[in-house]
Design an enzyme around this catalytic site. Structure first.
Site, short mmCIF file in Angstrom:
data_model
loop_
_atom_site.label_atom_id
_atom_site.label_comp_id
_atom_site.label_asym_id
_atom_site.label_seq_id
_atom_site.Cartn_x
_atom_site.Cartn_y
_atom_site.Cartn_z
N GLY A 63 0.78 -1.24 0.00
CA GLY A 63 0.00 0.00 0.00
C GLY A 63 0.80 1.28 0.00
N GLN A 64 2.14 1.19 -0.13
CA GLN A 64 2.92 2.42 -0.17
C GLN A 64 2.50 3.26 -1.37
OE1 GLN A 64 4.15 -0.63 -0.15
NE2 GLN A 64 5.95 -0.83 1.11
N LYS A 65 2.67 4.55 -1.23
CA LYS A 65 2.27 5.49 -2.29
C LYS A 65 2.86 5.08 -3.64
CE LYS A 65 1.01 9.84 -1.25
NZ LYS A 65 1.23 11.00 -0.45
N MET A 67 3.51 2.17 -4.70
CA MET A 67 2.91 0.91 -5.19
C MET A 67 1.50 1.11 -5.74
SD MET A 67 4.67 -1.93 -4.80
CE MET A 67 3.32 -3.10 -4.85
#
Length: 174
Positions: A63-65, A67
């Protein structure tokens, strides 16, 4: 002769902002234990057996920005979206709302049911499900899709089995 058991279980995609608890949630569901997790690069996947005849293939996507633009590549054959929100972090609820709205706008998710899991409900001062999380995520506006929201705690294992039983019912109804 009995019915042939399908070897393909429904595909469920687990998404949400980084640090919402998706990997902890998946590992708790699959192993019954909490494992040390680190930010997910790519995805984790596992088969969740709900009962003797029912299983779901659950994809936990990072869920990292950086990704999030890749989320769309995981949506093929998705039969339910489980969006995990950190209910103890009101500062990121607007970011979560934007990420959810963007992924739900993908045509591959048209008509796909949504389950929002308000994770970390065991923590003090977590947001209320109905008033704060549901309204901030603008869930009532999703009239063309069946959706539910449930509280859970991946760390304590609370509400997880029930949530995925509900996901299975949403899939069957859609």
């Amino acid at each position: 002769m009995g019915q042939a058991h399908s070897s393909t279980s429904p595909q469920v995609i687990l998404m949400g902002l980084d640090s919402a608890g998706k990997s902890t949630l998946l590992s708790r569901l699959l192993t019954g234990q909490v494992m040390e997790t680190s930010p997910t690069i790519g995805f984790n996947v596992g088969t969740l057996d709900l009962d003797k005849k029912t299983s779901l293939t659950v994809w936990d996507v990072g869920g990292q920005k950086s990704m999030r633009p890749n989320w769309r590549y995981y949506l093929d054959d998705c039969q339910a979206l489980v969006f995990v929100v950190d209910s103890s972090d009101p500062g990121r609820i607007t970011e979560a709302q934007k990420a959810l709205k963007k992924v739900l706008s993908d045509e591959k998710l048209q008509g796909v049911p949504l389950m929002v899991l308000a994770n970390k409900k065991d923590l003090p001062n977590s947001m209320t499900i109905r008033e704060q999380i549901s309204n901030h995520l603008d869930l009532p506006s999703y009239t063309e899709r069946s959706w539910e929201i449930q509280a859970c705690s991946a760390l304590k294992g609370l509400g997880l089995q029930q949530a995925f039983m509900s996901v299975n019912k949403l899939i069957k109804r859609s």
